[in-house]
Motif scaffolding. Sequence first.
Motif, short mmCIF file in Angstrom:
data_model
loop_
_atom_site.label_atom_id
_atom_site.label_comp_id
_atom_site.label_asym_id
_atom_site.label_seq_id
_atom_site.Cartn_x
_atom_site.Cartn_y
_atom_site.Cartn_z
N LEU A 54 35.14 -7.32 -3.03
CA LEU A 54 36.15 -8.38 -3.00
C LEU A 54 35.54 -9.72 -3.36
O LEU A 54 36.11 -10.49 -4.15
CB LEU A 54 36.78 -8.43 -1.60
CG LEU A 54 37.79 -9.55 -1.35
CD1 LEU A 54 38.99 -9.40 -2.28
CD2 LEU A 54 38.24 -9.55 0.11
N HIS A 55 34.40 -10.05 -2.81
CA HIS A 55 33.74 -11.32 -3.12
C HIS A 55 33.34 -11.38 -4.59
O HIS A 55 33.49 -12.43 -5.24
CB HIS A 55 32.51 -11.49 -2.23
CG HIS A 55 32.86 -11.71 -0.79
ND1 HIS A 55 31.96 -11.49 0.23
CD2 HIS A 55 34.01 -12.08 -0.19
CE1 HIS A 55 32.53 -11.75 1.38
NE2 HIS A 55 33.78 -12.10 1.16
N ILE A 56 32.84 -10.28 -5.10
CA ILE A 56 32.42 -10.25 -6.51
C ILE A 56 33.60 -10.50 -7.43
O ILE A 56 33.54 -11.34 -8.34
CB ILE A 56 31.74 -8.90 -6.82
CG1 ILE A 56 30.36 -8.85 -6.14
CG2 ILE A 56 31.60 -8.69 -8.33
CD1 ILE A 56 29.69 -7.50 -6.23
N GLY A 85 36.82 -14.28 -10.75
CA GLY A 85 38.19 -14.68 -11.07
C GLY A 85 39.12 -13.52 -11.36
O GLY A 85 40.15 -13.71 -12.01
N ASP A 86 38.76 -12.34 -10.87
CA ASP A 86 39.57 -11.14 -11.15
C ASP A 86 40.01 -10.48 -9.85
O ASP A 86 40.13 -9.26 -9.77
CB ASP A 86 38.75 -10.16 -11.99
CG ASP A 86 39.66 -9.26 -12.82
OD1 ASP A 86 40.87 -9.50 -12.85
OD2 ASP A 86 39.14 -8.31 -13.44
N ARG A 87 40.28 -11.28 -8.84
CA ARG A 87 40.63 -10.76 -7.52
C ARG A 87 41.93 -9.97 -7.56
O ARG A 87 42.06 -8.94 -6.90
CB ARG A 87 40.76 -11.93 -6.54
CG ARG A 87 41.16 -11.48 -5.12
CD ARG A 87 41.42 -12.67 -4.22
NE ARG A 87 41.88 -12.25 -2.91
CZ ARG A 87 41.18 -12.30 -1.80
NH1 ARG A 87 39.94 -12.75 -1.84
NH2 ARG A 87 41.68 -11.91 -0.64
N VAL A 147 41.95 1.83 9.76
CA VAL A 147 41.15 1.21 8.70
C VAL A 147 41.97 0.13 8.00
O VAL A 147 41.47 -0.98 7.74
CB VAL A 147 40.68 2.28 7.70
CG1 VAL A 147 40.07 1.62 6.45
CG2 VAL A 147 39.65 3.19 8.34
N GLU A 148 43.23 0.42 7.70
CA GLU A 148 44.06 -0.58 7.02
C GLU A 148 44.28 -1.81 7.90
O GLU A 148 44.29 -2.94 7.41
CB GLU A 148 45.42 0.04 6.65
CG GLU A 148 45.36 0.95 5.45
CD GLU A 148 44.76 0.26 4.24
OE1 GLU A 148 45.38 -0.66 3.70
OE2 GLU A 148 43.64 0.64 3.85
N ASP A 149 44.43 -1.58 9.20
CA ASP A 149 44.59 -2.73 10.09
C ASP A 149 43.33 -3.59 10.10
O ASP A 149 43.40 -4.81 10.11
CB ASP A 149 44.91 -2.23 11.51
CG ASP A 149 45.09 -3.36 12.50
OD1 ASP A 149 46.15 -4.00 12.49
OD2 ASP A 149 44.14 -3.62 13.27
N THR A 157 39.94 -9.30 5.77
CA THR A 157 39.73 -9.65 4.36
C THR A 157 40.69 -10.72 3.84
O THR A 157 40.78 -10.94 2.79
CB THR A 157 39.88 -8.40 3.47
OG1 THR A 157 41.18 -7.84 3.68
CG2 THR A 157 38.81 -7.40 3.78
N ARG A 158 41.53 -11.29 4.57
CA ARG A 158 42.34 -12.43 4.12
C ARG A 158 43.04 -12.19 2.79
O ARG A 158 42.75 -12.83 1.79
CB ARG A 158 41.47 -13.69 3.99
CG ARG A 158 40.88 -14.16 5.31
CD ARG A 158 40.12 -15.46 5.11
NE ARG A 158 39.53 -15.91 6.37
CZ ARG A 158 38.78 -17.01 6.48
NH1 ARG A 158 38.54 -17.75 5.39
NH2 ARG A 158 38.29 -17.36 7.65
#
Length: 773
Positions: A302-304, A309-311, A356-358, A364-365
């Motif tokens: 996610l950070h990468i 700029g491809d989040r 896991v989804e919760d 992860t915002r």
Amino acid sequence: MIVQLAAERPPPAEAQHCAALSLNITIMADSETLEFVTEHERILQEIESTDTACVGPTLRSIYDDQPNAHKRFMEKLDARIRNHDREIEKMCNFHHQGFVDAITELLKVRADAEKLMVRAQTEEVIRCRIQQRNMATTVEKLQLCLPVLEMYSKLKEQLDSKRYYAALKTMEQLEKVYIPRVSHYRFCQIMAENLPRLREEIKDISMSDLKDFLESIRKHSDKVGETAMRQAQQHRTFNSAVAKQLHIGHYSKPVYSLSRHTNTHLSNGLWSNDDTGDDEDADEEILTAQDLVDFSPVYRCLHIYSVLGDRETFENYYRKQRKKQARLVLQPQANMHETVEGYRRYFNQIVGFFVVEDHILHATRGLVTRAFTDELWNMALSKIIAVLRTHSSYCEDPDLVLELKNLIVICADTLQGYGFPVSRLFDLLFEVRDQYNETLLKKWAAVFREIFESDNYSPIPVETEEEYKLVTSRFPFHDPEIEKQDFPKKLPMSQSVPQIYTQVKEFIYASLKFSESLHRSSTEIDDMLRKSTNLLLTRTLSSCLQNLTKKPHIGLTELVQIIINTTHLEQACKYLEEFITNITNISPETVHTTRLYGLSTFKDARHAAEGEIYTKLNQKIDEFIQLADYEWSMAESDGRASGYLMDLINFLRSTFQVFTHLPGKVAQTACMSACKHLSTSLMQMLLDSELKQISMGAIQQFNLDVMQCELFASSEPVPGFQGDTLQLAFIDLRQLLDLFMVWDWSTYLADYGQPNSKYLRVNPATALALLEK
């Protein structure tokens, strides 16, 4: 010049050689005269030509010769030295002028050499200054390039150590800060060209890590769900223990367990009532999803993608893959309904997926949103309900359905703790409860059939006080008259009555087990218990009783006992009401409280048994009638009743004696029905179309048989008939036979149609048909 002079001057080695050559010549001239001189010449030649290390043996040979030889040798040696000195002097005199000229030329050259030296030193200084300036420039440029190289080296180290997020930050610094300072260098241009490729490699590597994570989490969802459900179960167990401490004595502990033992122990320990297991669970460290799953690939990827700029691409890919995994998780195995392990694995995977989804939602915002998880959950909820409806319908084992209910409850409690709405799961439990009741009803139907098949349908013999108390502890029986009797004595009901009563209570306990942990009020639980018990009574038990009364091996004695049994069971229904009330603490007088339908159930069963008694009595009478063998052409009667009829009357007499324990109306109705059927059968025998001719003797014999029937009716085989009520069953036969025996046709014809006619019950068609015969 110096070189020339040096060249002209013979080297010392050549001078020595010349001197040696001259000396050798002299010696050779003198050798002809003196022999010892020749020997000295030879020694001198050896000394001159031999290495100094080998001179010792040569000199020793001088001393080994004649006496005073060494003196002569020394003289010879001195002469040789003088000769060499002369040779040297001659050579020096020859080259002296050249040496002087060379020195003069050398002095002239000194001045020019000094000038050349100064010039050379100046050029060297200039060259050194240029080198110094170049080095300073080089150092300056290197100082500009060195940070770039250091950052690029740092980038390589970060890539090698898989610190991709830090590597992207380093790339950003290289592009924005370092490379622009030295962008005109070729190596910087190569670096700049490599950075986009490295970014793509990082994206590919991080995406590969994410795929590995998704595959891993799909495999570990079972373990995550199991852990979460265990923790929820422990929490619920603790709350339940606290509630029991606050409400001790709320209701007694059930004596029945579907698995035939009081504690249900499952393999993973989720629902074990074993204290040791609870202590061990309490000692275990509380694990969370983070402890069981490494979420770093998700965070890193996610950070990468955010840095690149491809989040949005990453978010869409992650959500799409998780939707696919959700569909796989929600797809059950074909044989899931066969074992509780199949259901447990199914629920563990579902709970693990949403735990896991919760965690991803809160950690992860924005990778997943609440709307996305709600959408997933609603989709999953619909699928779960459809799957459980289908598979639970295949379950025929109440223990398995009960464990399925426990799994649904613990799954709902677990997911509710994570904020998921689970009301539809609890609504599903009502459907599962109906399925559970159906399986219970099927199981108890088999139990009831086994009880009825093993019953001997005779009163329970009681030999001692202990046996009597044992029976009355299982069934609420109270009869003052029987209690006054001495032992041994018999109780009116058969062994199946206390067994049926006990099994109804066991069924109530089994139904109550499903109501546990459903978060329902006592009123709702009371209503569920009463409804399920009514189904047991009105459908299962009633059906078993109906089938029992219709079985061919059930005779009149058994039917009489069944009527007695149902009477006592009917009387015990009020105790079942009290039993449920003691469990739920809900008074039967409460508004909307469901009443037990046991009274009507046992009344219907008793009526069915009574009807079977009437039917079987008639069938038995028909069997005796078929044995009748009248000689319709006999001239006169035998003077006594027919044998088959006497056997029939004896059978009826003994049968009605068994009816003494039946309610009076039942016995009277059975007796009246039997007499009417006998009268009708005898009348049909007379009017049989195949019978063409009857003699008066046969009529007289038939009259004797009817008289026996009338005597039987007048003997009051069953008490309670008033007057000659039972004899009226044969009135039609009696008037018809009297008409033919007396041959009183004039009276019959004269009084026909009159209310007080002597032959009022004789039908003209019947009389005419018999008259023709």
